[in-house]
Each structure stands twice: as structure tokens, then as C-alpha cells.
Design an enzyme around this catalytic site. Sequence first.
Site, PDB file in Angstrom:
ATOM      1  CB  THR A 100      -5.509  -3.215   1.624  1.00 26.17           C
ATOM      2  OG1 THR A 100      -5.187  -2.582   0.614  1.00 26.17           O
ATOM      3  CG2 THR A 100      -7.066  -3.350   1.877  1.00 26.17           C
ATOM      4  CD  GLU A 155     -14.437   1.934  -0.763  1.00 28.23           C
ATOM      5  OE1 GLU A 155     -14.588   1.831   0.706  1.00 28.23           O
ATOM      6  OE2 GLU A 155     -13.470   2.553  -1.036  1.00 28.23           O
ATOM      7  N   GLY A 174      -4.459   2.875  -4.583  1.00 27.33           N
ATOM      8  CA  GLY A 174      -4.172   3.523  -5.998  1.00 27.33           C
ATOM      9  C   GLY A 174      -3.285   4.781  -5.981  1.00 27.33           C
TER      10      GLY A 174
END
Lengths: 691, 691
Positions: free
Chosen positions: A169, A451, A208
Site C-alpha cells: 500500500t 485485507e 508493519g
Amino acid sequence: MLSEVNLVISFVALVGSYCCPSTCFYIRNTMNPDLQRERETACFNPELITNLLDGSTERTRRRREVEALALNDPELAHEDLNFLSRSERYEVALRKSALLFQKLKEHGISDPDEIYQFKRSVHLGRPEPLDLHLGMFVPTLLSQATPDQLDRFFTPAWNLQFIGTYAQTEIGHGTHIRALETTATYDPSTQEFVLNSPTVTSIKWWPGGLGKTSNHAIVLAQLYTQGQCRGLHAFIVPIRELGTHKPLPGIEVGDIGPKFGYDEVDNGFLKMDNVRIPRDNMLMKFAQVEPDGTYVKPPSDKLTYGTMVFIRSMIVGDSAQMLSKACTIAVRYSAVRHQSELRIGEPEPQILDYQTQQYKLFPLLATAYAFHFVGQYMKQTYLRITGDINLGDFSELPELHAQSAGLKAFTTWIATAGIEECRMACGGHGYSRSSGLPDIYVTFTPTCTYEGENTVMMLQTARFLVKSYSQASSGQRVAGMVSYLNDYSSRQIQPHPVAARPTVVDINDLSSLVEAYKLRAARLVEAAAKNLQAELQRRKNKDDAWNNTSVDLVRASDAHCHYVVVKLFSAKLSEVTDTAVHSILSTLALMYALHGISKNTGDFLQAGVLTEPQITQVNQRVKELLAVIRPEAVALVDAFDFKDQNLNSVLGRYDGNVYETMFEWAKKSPLNKTQVHESYYKYLKPLQSKL
Amino acid sequence: MLSEVNLVISFVALVGSYCCPSTCFYIRNTMNPDLQRERETACFNPELITNLLDGSTERTRRRREVEALALNDPELAHEDLNFLSRSERYEVALRKSALLFQKLKEHGISDPDEIYQFKRSVHLGRPEPLDLHLGMFVPTLLSQATPDQLDRFFTPAWNLQFIGTYAQTEIGHGTHIRALETTATYDPSTQEFVLNSPTVTSIKWWPGGLGKTSNHAIVLAQLYTQGQCRGLHAFIVPIRELGTHKPLPGIEVGDIGPKFGYDEVDNGFLKMDNVRIPRDNMLMKFAQVEPDGTYVKPPSDKLTYGTMVFIRSMIVGDSAQMLSKACTIAVRYSAVRHQSELRIGEPEPQILDYQTQQYKLFPLLATAYAFHFVGQYMKQTYLRITGDINLGDFSELPELHAQSAGLKAFTTWIATAGIEECRMACGGHGYSRSSGLPDIYVTFTPTCTYEGENTVMMLQTARFLVKSYSQASSGQRVAGMVSYLNDYSSRQIQPHPVAARPTVVDINDLSSLVEAYKLRAARLVEAAAKNLQAELQRRKNKDDAWNNTSVDLVRASDAHCHYVVVKLFSAKLSEVTDTAVHSILSTLALMYALHGISKNTGDFLQAGVLTEPQITQVNQRVKELLAVIRPEAVALVDAFDFKDQNLNSVLGRYDGNVYETMFEWAKKSPLNKTQVHESYYKYLKPLQSKL
């Protein structure tokens, strides 16, 4: 090596955050007398339900054993996270993540489910900085790297020399990945790719572990070679220097700042300015770029599809876990808390005796059970269909894909709202971090957007439903959970096809209620499909027509998912042999189904499925069921078998010693480290001295 | 002195957290082109709506002036709170609270509304450590202290030499204050009260400012004198030593630890062990204890009633403010954000063009407007009825009390859920603290449990409704918002009284929809009253019958409040003179009413108010209204007139420079203070070196 590969594959399961360990001891010395009485008077043995949720007695035993290895390990202990700064929380999590690998080897844990249970217990259900290393970086290597690339990257990754993340992203791009802007331009003169973040919106954002932890990232970028854009491909980009951990030239990397939750995770940004990587850092198992820049297309990418489906299916199980955790806290506290007057002059009753409190909690408790069984079904179905796919049979994949998308959205939305309902049902104390509930909420709520954003997911399901409806309408029989559409195809041209159906629903019979939910779903799918058709006939183009019907389409998906959940809950009951357990689970299933009707009465009336007097009966029956569940409620949450460490809630403690623990907890608040806060000397004392 | 008293009284309004300042400049150099276009094409002048919300052009001007005094004051500036520890946030807030007093005097601000606006701007809508000093300690002195006591306490309190809080709730006792356990036993030998916290559950818990800030507390305790318990009374208890701020002997006081939000506030605990205070520290304006211990009863306590009503009425306005803030952020961001494909091959559209996004946001936008007008009505009604009360006319107080309880619950529940809906409508970025949305949520959600837990509030309203229904049934005419019950009394014995009513609702006519909501409310009040009656006839006692009907009673209150909101929104339109403004507000009112029907179709079908085909039309009409509101949405949130500092959101910025600002914000994250986090050296490097 092969066992390590299996071990790593199993880590795909670890993305997201899970929590459920615990051993229940029914006898303790300092048990709160209310909780003790609740447990003594329950009509069933909660251990049998625990076994049902785990899959068997043996699985319960082994799960508890694995969890105890983590929960009782003094090396994994730490101060209450609520009292730490974000930087300290990150550090605690990183320490435990590093230990995790060592401990797994020490304890010889290699079964995927057990690794999963162990990890959950190490991190107490919280996310951690290596989630994407284990859950995306390594698995992507395994699925998309060439054998040569695996040789170069796998062992260092497995030994945490290479720590990676998955950078997809961008700050300006989420769900719609085709629009990603990051570029990787092949330079045949040096046989390198040159990576760039050409705009502000192209900065990689959210991954992350990217902020501080990783030294590598798998970067998704638009591949340019020989002057042409070849679409998105994955590249292994070293981002920090081995040995010093400093950002490499051309790399700007850092933490994206504090979030609602996920304090332990360094979600990061990555901006690349002419970053050069060798040609063989492109993951080339499928597509390739040859030394001269010639592009070789990939054959197909159906397996990516499978990974998404897997993760979404797992999230359904998460919804069950997290809602169960919240229900455990709220129900136990409601049995301990005494407040107000039910009968004038009598002592304050347990708040669980208030009908309004029961009405908040028991439908959620029923929902938690429903979602557990749906989670089990999704996992089993995934494994079955994966088996078929390995044998070359892709026939069930579209339905599984649609199902997992819709149920992911359906369950996460409901669980998210349900967790907050549980928190507020604990009154003021629910707002304290000591309740554990704010943490459960902020840890879980991202599932609604990650997700696959939930509304987009619902529309994916709708696309499948509308397609199935039109197949059924044109005489093709559709299979699986949408087979009910076969019955509706013939009637689609009549003005009120469904309403004309005679009412036969028995509101006390679960299979009859499954039928009612089916009829409701059928009507809403039909209505959405017809509205879509009508939009098309107004000479709108296909895309506009879809958009102008999307509210109806989401409603149709929602009704379909609701039907699936009721059906699966009902189906699960046939597996239950113990009479007492069967009885209480049937009550919960009935509660789930009837409460859903009472919250959507219009749909059932409009579909002609239920009559107005029946709706009144449904509302009455829901209230009666509250009274039936009341004496079993504590045992029903005990059956979820959460260990106190894992609940991390003074309100939800197994022994019910709520107030003493809350007082002890508060004394440890960082603001209490000194009797007089330094700001007194800075701002109040000078002001008061002036007077 | 008198003007100071007025000033302080006005501070009662300051409990809770409010946010709305701002000046809108329609021309800026770096405006995002999407937002610019949205603003250029809106069909009405948002300034006119701003004036309507403020009350007049002059009031808008003055509000902006007052807000600017705070927002442009460099002494009140500080680092982004998101990057600070809780201790630092407390310190920032305390510094500003201390400055606030000085600044008010400097600027000569003394009008209650203006003080309120100024305080909101100083604290950017956040709670602060002196909220209870200003909002409860001082006002309680003013209303319950004798003239002598006022002389002793008021001036030091006004000069912040005495800083007080209001210690009512205990760790084991919230809403039901009669059960409080703290004792104050009079000792005539020394003419002192001896205060004790006899149990763990009696520890005072939650009062704001108690933990670290206050040196006095007004403590609610059970008064014992001459061997008898005389019920709850208020005592001024010094808790920290003047000059050193150290806890006094017998006092154990501290912070209750981190919460979901309210980081700036030191909500505290207080445990008292034989704490002695002089006899004249009991607030004796009403009840008294004479030197020998003789107890003199208070005459009546109707005025306490009034304060609660006032605070609850103000919370209705808060609901509007906070939901408006969230809508502003989500709508502006949705106009800036481009994502996915609406039409294949075309550029990514603004996400505000998706029907599903509109369906999430526009009903909430309509709700925010509805709540603004309800808030205005509640404030006006409060003032009017207070005037009546001062003239000795208490007749409207019961309805106002019921109304404020129900509307407080109705609006806070909806706004709480709506804020989260807005957050999730911003996708992943909504989860970042930079969006401002997590903060709005955690600051606002306590309104659902404080100042009367919402379910308890709904049941208070229900008690009034049932009473009114039974009055109407017995032939007495009831007045005010419940007058619709007069029409139903005559028909209560018929089997299907309401369903028999001919359907006359025109779904495009607002006054007809008001009628529809009225009929729905009437039916649900009637149904609840009858169910209560039926429970009583089953020989249940009155209290059990009430409890067993409470789910229905809450539904009835909810429907009543919903009707009131629709009615007040509709009524407000008659005050709007500008045609363009009237048109868009009418559209919003219609949206509010129709969306509410589509979410509660069963109620309207069961009441026979609407037919099934009409429900289908309602759903269709809601979708059409989305398209009508779409081009006006940005101007509609601009009209709320929030200044950027107050929104504190990178997503909701007036100029739409979302991504650049987000990147700059992230770079300031504390985790980015060093390139390499210290935990790398502690945990990763040693591990990697081993290899």
C-alpha cells in the site's frame, strides 16, 4: 530444511491478532461468591463446550499445554503494557518476537496450529513487529522466489538476519492496487532495477515492521523495461545496512506515527529515490526480466487468490475470538457488579439480572458462538478446497472467494460493534484501560479495513450473488450456499413472487428459521438484481448502474451472510452429543436467529416470510430466551477458556476479585510515581504563591 | 464579585468537551483542486448556515473573534498531543488551564457563551484537569454553601488557591448514588466530622482532577449523627496540604490509571481513614448538623434536578458538535481521496462518488444537522423552563427531565457509532492518530455512560411515557411532546388499534413523515405499556414486571426520541428564509426521516403506518437523495465552521493537502527521533551477530 519451510508456511496464519488460551480451574480459594454460585448452578459442563470449540478433548489438552509453555515462561513476562510508552511497548514486543524463534525450537513446536497457539500466548493476542516478516515476507519468498533466490534469502530470513516486510500500500493507494505508483525501471547497462517513489502519493505507507525493524522489503512496483510498463511486480529491496541498521542511500524510511492501537508495531513509510537493486532481486518464479530487458510474462496467478481467501477465512475466526473475549469480560463483571434496585428495599442485585443488560450481552454471546462455528467451517472448507485445487479442481474457488470476502466483512463489523457494546455494558469501568476492553477494540477494529475494506468485500460477494442469480434465472442450476436461488429463478417475472408464498415458519423451530433467513436472502438478492437491471435499462452504462445499486447489493450480501451464519450454527448442533450442551447451544442458536429477525423485522415482513403477529411473538420469545440463558451465562463464557493473562482485564478475572485488583492496578499508574506531579511546582504553586 | 459569581455559574456549562470554532476562507493559494471545485459548485452559501447554527450573523462574528483570541495566542500553542506521554499531556493541559483564567480577565470575556467558546478553543475541545473544579466544585459551593462558607471558600477557589473536585462515584457504586458507602460521622466532642472509606468498594473513583490536581474535594457521604444515618450529604474535605500539595494525614489519593482517552485528566481515587474536618465543612445551606449533633432536615431539593437536566441538555449539543467534526473530516477526505474504478479505463474517482460511501456519510451528516437543532431547542427550553421555575411554576419540569434524559442517550449513542462510521469510512488512514478521528471517539464515547448511563436514561424517559400514556388512557389530557398519546387512549382496548388506521403518509412530505414517526412512537409506547400490564397481571410484583418489560420500554423511548428529533428538524425549516438554504436543509431533513424509516421498516409496517410498496419507495428515495446531497456535501460540512487547529486532522484539512501533511506529521513521530531504535542494539544485533 523442509520442516523449517513447513513451519514458515504455517506462519502465514499469524497475520492479525488472536487470543484464546487458558486453563479453567473451577475451584479457587478466593473466588467471588457470586461467580462461584453462577458456576455451581450451571446446567452443563463447560469443559465439553471447550472441547467442541477446540475440536476434541485431546486438542484442548494440547492447546493448554502449549499455551502454558508461553504463559508460565518468566523470560516472556513484562510490565503491564498500559503503563509503558509506545517506544517501550515496541521494545517489549521486539524482545519477545526474537525470543519466540528460540523458544519454538527449544520446545520442539512445529505443528502450524500449535505455533499459532504459542505465538498468541507469547504476545497475549497482540500484534508484533515481526508479523509481516513471518506472515508475508517469508511466505512470499516461498511462493514467488526462484530456487536460486530462495538459496540467497530464505536462511538469512529464517535466522532473522534478513528481516523483511511486504510493502504494497501507498499513502495514496489502498485497496485498488493496480493504481500503485512506485516504479521499478530496468537498466540493462548495469543489469539493475532502479526504484523510485515519483510522487508524494506513491510513498509506501502502513507496512508493519517497516518503520524501524526491517532491513529488507518486498516492494510492489510498476515494472518498466524496454520503455514499456509491464504492470505490478515484486522486488526484494534492501533498505537498511546489515551491521549498522542505517537506511541505505536513496532510502527514506521511518515510522508513520501513533495510531488508534497497534502501539507495538512500527508501521512504516518508505520513499525511494533512484534505489538500485540487482536484476535477480525481482521475484522471478513467474514473470521474468532477462538480462537484456526482455520481459517474460507470468503464466497465471490463481494462487494469490488462494492466500487472500485463506487470510480472510482466518479473520472470521478472529471475530469469534475477540468477541468471545469481550463477552467473557462483560458477563463475568456483570455477575460481580451489584447496582441499583430491582425490588425496592432489597440489596442491590447483580447487574446481570437486569433484562436490558441481558439484552445487550446475550445476543452477542450467541453471536460469538455462531462465529466460532462459522470460523471452523471456513477453515475446513478452505482446507478441502485447497485439496481440490491441488488436484486441479478450481470449481469451488469462486464461491469460497465470495464467501470469505462477505463473511470477513459481516463478522468483523458485527464483532467490532459488539466489543464496544460489551465495553459500554461495563459502565464507567469499561472505559478504564484496566478493563482490557479498549485494547481489544483498537486491536480488532482494523480488520474492518485491512485485507480488503469491508464494503468492497460485500460488493465482491454481491457480484457473485448477482451472477449466480442470473445463472439460475437462465435455467442453469447453481450449487453450494447459493442454491436457494434456483427456487427463485422461475418466479422472477411475477410482481410479488415471494410475498405470495404461504407463511409456514415456526418461530420455535431452528430449521424453519433457517428457511426464513433463506427466503429473506433470496428476496434481497432478487431485489438488488432487479434494481441493477432497471438501472441498466435507464441506459446507464454498466459501471454506473452497478454503483447506483450498490447500497442494495451490500444489503443483499449482508442477508446472504446472515443466512449462512444461521445455517451453519444450526448445522453444528447435529454434531453435539451431550444433551445438556445440546440444549444450551440450541437455545443460543435460537437466540441468534430470533434476535436477528427482531432487528430486521421489515425484511421478514416485506418478504412475506413472517406475519405481524409472528413478529410480536419473536420479540416476546427473545425476552423469554434471555431468562433461559441467564443462569448459564457465566459457564458459557468460561467455556471459551481464556486464561486471565490473556484477558488482561481486572473486570473479567476468573476469580472475580475486581475491585481489589483495580485498586492495586491504579496504584501502579505512572502518574502515581510521585505524590506531587512536577507540573504542580511549574504552574500551580507559582500561581498560588502570588496570592 | 457578583460578576465573578456569574462568570463561575456559567462554567457549569464547561463540563464535557466541545469543539467548533473556525473562520472559513474560501480562497487559498494551495487549495486542493477537488475541494475547490466542490466549493465552487455548491448551490448555497454556507455562511448563511453557519449563522443559522450560531443564531445570527453577529453571533458568528463574535464567536470567531473569541475563538481567534485563543487559537492565535502563541502562549497557548504546544506540540501535537499525539506525540506526548500521558504525563506530558497532563502538564500541557494544566498549564493552559492555569492560563485560561488570566486570559479571560485580560480579554474581558464574561458572557457565559463566550467563556465557553474561549475555553473550547484553548483546550481544542479536549477535557482538562480543572473541568470539575469549574464545572462542579465551584457551582456546588454556590448552590449549597451558606454565606459564611462562601466567604471562606469562594475567593480562594476562584483564584485557584483551593482547587476542588466533586467526589461522588465510588469504585463499587455509580448511577445509584443512594448506595454510596463513604461515611461522615459527627463527633460532638470535637465538633468534627470523621470521614471514612469503610470498604474497598467505597473508595471514591473517577472524579476528574482528583488524582494529582485538587487540594480539596466535595465528598458525598452518608451522614451519621446521634447514632442515626441521615443519608447522603456533601462535605468539603481538604485532601492536600496548601504549600506542599502533599496528601493530608488519613488521605490516600492518586490517579486511577490510563483510560481509553481523557489522557489530560487525572481522574482519581480517594480513600479516607478517619479524616477529621470541622463541623462547618458540611455544606449547610439546606440540611444542617448543629454543634450538639442535632440534625436539621433540608426543605426540598428540586434544584439539583435542574442541574442534571442542564448538563444532559448540553450533552445533546455535544453530540451534534462531535458528529459534525467527524463528518467534516470524512466528507472532505472523501472529496480528496481517489480510489478504484467507477468506470473502467477512466481515472480513479473521488471516493465521495461511490454510492456506498455516500450512504455511510450523508445520513450521518443529516443526523449532525438534526442534533444541532435539537441541541438549540433543548437549550432554549431549559432557559424558558428555568424562567418558569424561578416564578414558581414547576409544571414543565417532569417532561423536560424525561426529554433531556432520553435525548442525551439517543443522541450520544448515535453520535458515538456515527463517529466510528466516519473513521472507518476513511479506510486505513482513519486509524492513524493523524486523522483526528480516534481522538474524537475516545473523547466523546464517555457521554454514553456518564451523567446517567444511557440505558438508565432511556428507562427514565419510559417511566414518563408510560405514566403519560396511562393518564391519557384514563381521560386526562397530556401536554407537550407526548400529546400524541391523547389520540391513542380511546382505542387502547381494540385489538389492532393502529394497524386499522388508513395509510395516508406521503413519503415526500416532511410533515407527513413527522406524523408517521408519531404513529410509530404511539404504537411502541402503547405496546410497552400493555406488556407491562400483562406482566403485572401474571401476579409479578411491580418491580419485576418493570424489569421484564424493560427491553420494550427502551424501544418505546427510542421511538419517542426519534419522533422528537424528526419533528424539531422539520420545525426548524420554518425559520429558514434563504431559498437555497431552505432547499438543502429540507433535503437533509427528508434524508434523516426516510433513512430512519429504512433502518426501522418493521416498526412502520407493524404500526400500519406504511405499506410494503411504500417501504420500497422509501429505500429508492434515500438513494436518490444521496445524489442530491452529493454536490453540496463539502459546503455542508464547511458550514459547521471548524477551524483546522480544532479539527486537528490531516484528513479533514480545509485546504485538502492531506498527503503532504500526513508525511510531515509522521516524520515527527517519537519513534523517528533516532534512525536506529535502541532495541536494535539490544535484541536484533546480538542475534544477528551470532550467525
